[in-house]
Design a protein around this motif. Structure first.
Motif, mmCIF file in Angstrom:
data_model
loop_
_atom_site.group_PDB
_atom_site.id
_atom_site.type_symbol
_atom_site.label_atom_id
_atom_site.label_comp_id
_atom_site.label_asym_id
_atom_site.label_seq_id
_atom_site.Cartn_x
_atom_site.Cartn_y
_atom_site.Cartn_z
ATOM 1 N N UNK A 239 0.724 -1.204 -0.091
ATOM 2 C CA UNK A 239 0.123 0.063 -0.203
ATOM 3 C C UNK A 239 1.017 1.326 0.128
ATOM 4 N N UNK A 240 2.092 0.987 0.278
ATOM 5 C CA UNK A 240 3.003 2.346 0.457
ATOM 6 C C UNK A 240 4.208 2.405 -0.760
ATOM 7 N N UNK A 496 10.449 8.414 -8.728
ATOM 8 C CA UNK A 496 10.817 7.749 -7.426
ATOM 9 C C UNK A 496 9.578 7.023 -6.849
ATOM 10 N N UNK A 497 8.463 6.782 -7.623
ATOM 11 C CA UNK A 497 7.374 6.258 -7.207
ATOM 12 C C UNK A 497 7.397 5.060 -7.936
ATOM 13 N N UNK A 498 6.842 3.788 -7.238
ATOM 14 C CA UNK A 498 6.861 2.427 -7.892
ATOM 15 C C UNK A 498 5.465 2.439 -8.717
ATOM 16 N N UNK A 499 4.498 3.116 -8.189
ATOM 17 C CA UNK A 499 3.089 3.193 -8.691
ATOM 18 C C UNK A 499 2.980 4.647 -9.361
ATOM 19 N N UNK A 504 -5.053 1.520 -6.111
ATOM 20 C CA UNK A 504 -6.330 1.493 -5.157
ATOM 21 C C UNK A 504 -5.900 1.406 -3.885
ATOM 22 N N UNK A 505 -4.525 1.103 -3.578
ATOM 23 C CA UNK A 505 -4.261 0.943 -2.156
ATOM 24 C C UNK A 505 -3.318 2.167 -1.693
ATOM 25 N N UNK A 510 -4.475 11.393 -5.613
ATOM 26 C CA UNK A 510 -5.936 12.282 -4.909
ATOM 27 C C UNK A 510 -5.351 13.561 -4.258
ATOM 28 N N UNK A 511 -6.350 14.482 -3.963
ATOM 29 C CA UNK A 511 -5.939 15.594 -3.122
ATOM 30 C C UNK A 511 -5.599 15.278 -1.625
ATOM 31 N N UNK A 512 -6.201 14.193 -1.134
ATOM 32 C CA UNK A 512 -5.957 13.930 0.400
ATOM 33 C C UNK A 512 -4.501 14.044 0.810
ATOM 34 N N UNK A 513 -4.586 14.687 1.932
ATOM 35 C CA UNK A 513 -3.152 14.709 2.522
ATOM 36 C C UNK A 513 -2.218 15.657 1.644
ATOM 37 N N UNK A 514 -2.555 16.202 0.773
ATOM 38 C CA UNK A 514 -1.529 17.186 0.041
ATOM 39 C C UNK A 514 -1.503 18.337 0.526
ATOM 40 N N UNK A 515 -0.486 18.794 0.878
ATOM 41 C CA UNK A 515 -0.028 20.067 1.473
ATOM 42 C C UNK A 515 -0.118 21.267 0.554
#
Ligand SMILES: Cc1cc2nc3c(=O)[nH]c(=O)nc-3n(C[C@H](O)[C@H](O)[C@H](O)COP(=O)(O)O)c2cc1C
Ligand code: SF4
Ligand code: SF4
Ligand code: FES
Lengths: 576, 441
Positions: A239-240, A496-499, A504-505, A510-515
């Motif tokens: 998930x990370x 740097x991201x694997x995904x 879905x994990x 998405x906007x959530x937690x973006x500062x």
């Protein structure tokens, strides 16, 4: 040069490396558990077995003996050998599971044994998805199990210390954790207790596993037997995302991975860099990540007609520019930051120079005597060396306090710092002047007295260069996304991201937690342009390229050269 | 059936005079031992002009003395692996852990002839320039430890051990170390870890003890009985020793015989005795006139032999290898016709399961699994497939571990099933899941 033949391919080698180490370095996968490059070799897991032999030599002629087809006759050891403990010698012939069925069978057999008493509770195990035992069982293990008896039961949920939990049943007895405390950290706080199949690691009577490096055993445990009290059950490995970067709160710049889910940093683990931190991290450096998630600003704001109001970025830039326009250069105190990157401090220096102010100072964060002789440093800031190499100096407290009190300073421009919390000024003192503040968290004690405040991207949201206390220059990458992505950040994040496109994990897009924050290399050029100074570079990489070519103290520190493990800079006269 | 008469390798054993455990009253006392000529070998080595360190080692090598701890390695050859003397301390370990089931012969030496052991140690120490010798004795032998400590003190007081032995410039120490009680402590490198105060986990080899032994220093390790032979070789000559018993496994041997014989005990005879002579002559035959069923020749790990396999077999490593077993420690377990071989194997498997140090995977996991399966069969719940799994597990353990305990655990299983298969099958057939299929109630 001596040669070794592995799976019918010839390799040259130097010295007397261990066979497994050599294979690891040459991309030849051999399953293993107990071996660790930095520790002694107990050869206890028995997973790394290979078939090894030497060419037969005729005693009389000293010539290799050839078979009927003219190929050298190989005399194999009567038993399979553990590659981790095998010293390489010239002419050695090695067969791994790829070219020898017996080796493949031995590895399969060993995994059957390892799994016999293993609880197989992968569905609730933190290690699942990132577990050497799981991976190797899938790759090399048997299809099923013939073991039909009660599994051995051992204590679970053992609190070894304040930060590390043990599940005795998951342990495969590789002794890596014990060896870490006896050979690496030398705390000797762990030992194996019981005997035989009841074995598991534990603290000796009356001892608590509380050494400052205790959490490294979680990283090196090849199963989920050792878990982090802080992290356990909070997220699954898949998930990370896991992004290579460096830790904060130390001037050593220890290499790490940031594990992020939905744009929240979940944990920090060690990343190998033999020149900087080896394989290890201090516990304090792992557990200080909440500052990236919590108490983050909602957006820029400023004081308008006596009240604090939120504003958009343009409004904030304009206000900062207006404040700078309203004073003469010698009335501004620029405070740079040993928490900020070389690039951001460099831009701030240019801005200060443009408005005719003296060079920015930085606030040192040295807590004498708080460090050790390993990875915890007295200096708690990440980039004091970088500041020094740019030509910045620690603030002279007496001088600036006197100037402030005498009214000589009318504007304090603070980038990524907190002069109130660090005791440079009191909030009251700052009430008599204007304050421009770039800041990370709303807990910043200067924030209440700032006239305009600009949320700044933290080390996990930006791109930039940091120089550690040994002169090692290292790049950081965006670990999580911020609200307004620009092209440079997008490019680096993608890499740097694997995904790349979220899953879905991990809904990182998405906007959530973006500062709603911005890196200094965005905000400072914006303000500068309103003061007729062009600081628009193509990317932070271009800024660093300019610094590298113009300042000998950074010679060699290009982004390409720094890569993932950094570049060692030449010594300069200044040390912090 | 007409029996072919086979000559024992032990020659005329009935005329044999005991040298390791001679019938002398109070021989354990230093004064008695000396009166019997004790410490004369040491004296001639240290003070005579006949010997130097190398010639002592050569004599031991040519005597053909092989280790009595189980592996039967040539003792003099082992000594010669010690590196040249340098400034580092050098150690000798005398292995008195004696834990293999069926083995109880070192105890006799410690009790009745401790000075012979000390003298052997001192000569070995001279030959290899040893700084200190550790006699590692299993903790359960507390009485014999105390007993030996008393005698050792006397030897120290007499100047036979310690500084400037017998007035020469040779000095060496002997320390008696009480083991902490585990079978695995008898494995040589495990013993060294234990001596160092660590957990008794055997070390991965190489490096071998001569290169990296106790505290990382050059070390040699020998069994108690091995070292006890050394003064005899010096006193009476390597040729005399080589002439005793089996040619390839020369010398006197302590046979520890237990089980269903009329007179179990420790007997000293030349090596290479006929097993049948030992059972029917020395031990006065089977208890209650029962029929012999099986013999384990040298400690519980050595492969079991059926009664029909021991005719004409001599107790030396080559002869035993030829019939598919080993001499081991010379601790013979004799079993009569009433013995349940499944139960015997269950007990042996329990021992190795209990004693596995748990360091390496195949032994840690395999020993318990073996016991589980043998127990299942013994309980009448087994099926034929379990026998196959047992043999498979043995294969998965043998030769794949850090030390030989895994082999020691696997061999009894492999060979008892192999040599008494019908007994195992009989217990399986009686089982309610004899088809090998899972039954669902
Ligand atoms: C599991 C295990 C247990 C052992 N226990 C003993 C023991 O109790 N006494 C002993 O003399 N040798 C024991 N040995 C053999 C020793 O490792 C070593 O080979 C021996 O002490 C060497 O002495 P030797 O060459 O004089 O026989 C054991 C070996 C293994 C693998
Ligand atoms: S807890 Fe983990 S690291 Fe420690 S011995 Fe067990 S498997 Fe190895
Ligand atoms: S074989 Fe058994 S006793 Fe020997 S080291 Fe391995 S686990 Fe320990
Ligand atoms: S890695 Fe070689 S035995 Fe464990």
């Amino acid at each position: 040069m001596p040669k070794v033949t592995i799976d019918n391919k010839v390799y040259e080698f130097e010295g007397r490396p261990k066979l497994l180490q050599f294979c690891m370095e040459h991309g030849i996968e051999i399953p293993y558990f107990c071996y660790h490059s930095a520790m002694s070799v107990p050869a206890n897991c028995r997973q790394c077995l290979v078939k090894v032999g030497n060419p037969q030599v005729d005693r009389a002629t000293r010539e290799p003996v050839l078979d009927d087809d003219g190929n050298p006759v190989i005399q194999y050891f009567p038993k399979l050998q553990t590659s981790c403990s095998m010293d390489m010698t010239d002419g050695l012939v090695v067969h791994t599971h790829r070219t020898d069925e017996l080796v493949a069978r031995a590895q399969r057999d060993n995994l059957e044994f390892l799994l016999a008493n293993h609880p197989l509770d992968c569905p609730i195990c933190d290690q699942a998805g990132n577990c050497p035992l799981q991976n190797q069982a899938y790759k090399y293990g048997p299809e099923g199990s013939r073991f039909e008896f009660d599994k051995v039961h051992k204590p679970k949920k053992i609190e070894l210390g304040p930060r590390v939990m043990l599940d005795g049943e998951r342990c495969i007895n590789c002794t890596r954790c014990v060896r870490f405390t006896s050979e690496i950290s030398k705390s000797n706080q762990l030992t194996i207790i019981e005997r035989g199949v009841k074995n598991y690691p534990l603290t000796p009577p009356g001892v608590v596993f509380d050494e400052p490096y205790s959490m490294n055993v979680i990283d090196i445990c090849p199963v989920g037997a050792l878990t982090s009290k802080d992290f356990r059950f909070r997220a699954r490995a898949w998930e990370m995302s896991k992004t290579p970067s460096i830790v904060t709160g130390t001037s050593r710049g220890s290499n790490c991975y940031y594990w992020v889910k939905d744009n929240e940093v979940m944990r920090i683990t060690a990343r190998t860099n033999v020149e900087v931190n080896g394989y290890w991290l201090a516990d304090v450096d792992r557990l200080n990540y909440r500052k990236f998630n919590d108490a983050r600003p909602l957006g820029p704001d400023m004081v308008s007609e006596g009240a604090r109001v939120s504003t958009d970025w343009d409004g904030a830039y304009e206000r900062a520019a207006t404040l700078l326009r309203g004073v003469s250069g010698d009335e501004v105190l620029f405070i740079g930051s040993a928490h900020a990157s070389v690039e951001d401090n460099y831009l701030l220096m240019k801005l200060a120079d443009h408005v005719g102010a003296s060079a920015p100072v930085y606030i040192p964060h040295v807590e004498a005597g708080s460090g050790d002789d390993w990875l915890v440093t007295d200096d708690k800031a990440e980039n004091a060396q970088g500041c020094e190499r740019l030509g910045m100096h620690p603030v002279d407290e007496t001088v600036v306090r006197a100037r402030l009190d005498s009214g000589a300073i009318k504007l304090v421009y603070v980038m990524d710092e907190d002069p109130v919390a660090s005791g440079l000024f009191t909030a009251d003192q700052l009430k008599s002047v204007d304050v421009v503040l770039h800041y990370y968290n709303t807990t910043n004690e200067t924030f209440p007295v700032a006239n305009v405040s600009l949320p700044a991207a933290t080390i996990v949201e930006t791109i930039g260069t940091f120089v550690n206390d040994q002169g090692h220059a290292q790049r950081v990458r965006p670990v999580k996304a911020i609200q307004s992505m620009n092209r440079s950040l997008m490019m680096e994040t993608g890499l740097s991201r694997q995904d790349r496109h979220a899953t879905p994990f991990d809904k990182w897009s998405k906007a959530e937690n973006k500062v709603n924050c911005q890196p200094g290399w965005v905000t400072i050029p914006e303000i500068a342009s309103r003061l007729n100074l062009d600081l628009n570079y193509k990317s932070p990489k271009a800024i660093m390229a300019e610094i590298e070519s113009s300042n000998p103290a950074f010679s060699g520190a290009t982004y390409d050269a720094m890569g993932l493990t950094g570049a060692r800079l030449a010594e300069v006269g200044t040390t912090v | 059936m007409e029996q072919k008469k086979v000559e024992s390798n032990a020659g005329n054993w009935k005329e044999y005079t005991r040298v390791l455990l001679p019938p002398v009253r109070d021989l354990h006392r230093l004064d008695v031992y000396e009166k019997q000529g004790g410490y004369s070998a040491l004296r001639s080595v240290l003070k005579g002009d006949k010997w130097d360190p190398k010639s002592v080692g050569d004599a031991v090598k040519s005597s053909g003395l092989r280790g009595r701890g189980g592996a039967a390695f040539n003792a003099g050859l082992k000594w010669s692996f010690m590196p040249p003397v340098d400034e580092r301390p050098r150690y000798l370990c005398c292995n008195g852990d004696e834990s293999e089931p069926g083995t109880f012969k070192d105890r006799q030496l410690m009790e009745y002839n401790p000075h012979l052991v000390f003298e052997g140690i001192l000569i070995a120490a001279y030959s290899m320039s040893i700084t200190t010798t550790f006699i590692y004795v299993r903790g359960e032998y507390a009485d014999w430890i105390k007993h030996m400590e008393g005698e050792l003190k006397k030897a120290y007081d007499k100047g036979f051990v310690g500084k400037n032995i017998m007035g020469t410039d040779f000095s060496t120490d002997i320390v008696i170390h009480k083991g902490a009680g585990a079978y695995i402590c008898g494995e040589e490198t495990s013993l060294m870890e234990s001596l160092e105060g660590k957990r008794a986990y055997p070390r991965s080899k190489p490096p071998f003890p001569a290169a990296y032994g106790v505290f990382g220093m050059p070390t040699t390790i020998n069994n108690v009985e091995t070292l006890a032979c050394v003064p005899l070789i010096i006193d009476r000559g390597a040729d005399w020793f080589a002439g005793i018993g089996a040619k390839t496994h020369a010398g006197p041997l302590l046979y520890g015989i237990s089980g269903h014989v009329n007179r179990p005990g420790v007997y000293e005879y030349p090596s290479g005795m006929l097993m049948t002579d030992l059972i029917y002559d020395v031990c006065k035959g089977m208890r209650g006139g029962k029929k012999l069923k099986a013999v384990v020749p040298g400690g519980s790990s050595t492969p079991v032999l059926r009664a029909d396999m021991i005719e004409g077999v001599c107790m030396d490593s080559d002869s035993l290898r030829a019939v598919g077993s080993m001499l081991g420690t010379g601790g013979m377990l004799v079993m009569d016709e009433d013995t349940d071989m499944v139960k015997w194997l269950r007990r042996v498997s329990h021992f190795y399961h209990h004693e596995s140090c748990g360091q390496c995977t195949p032994c840690r996991e395999g020993t318990g699994w073996l016991e589980d399966l043998v127990g299942k069969i013994d309980d009448g719940e087994g099926n034929l497939r379990d026998l196959d799994i047992l043999i498979d597990l043995c294969y998965q353990m043998e030769g794949r571990t850090v030390c030989a305990l895994a082999d020691a655990a696997a061999w009894p299983v492999r060979y008892t099933i192999d040599r008494f298969r019908s007994e195992f099958e009989a217990k399986c057939r009686a089982s309610h899941v004899a088809t090998g299929d899972l039954q669902i109630a």
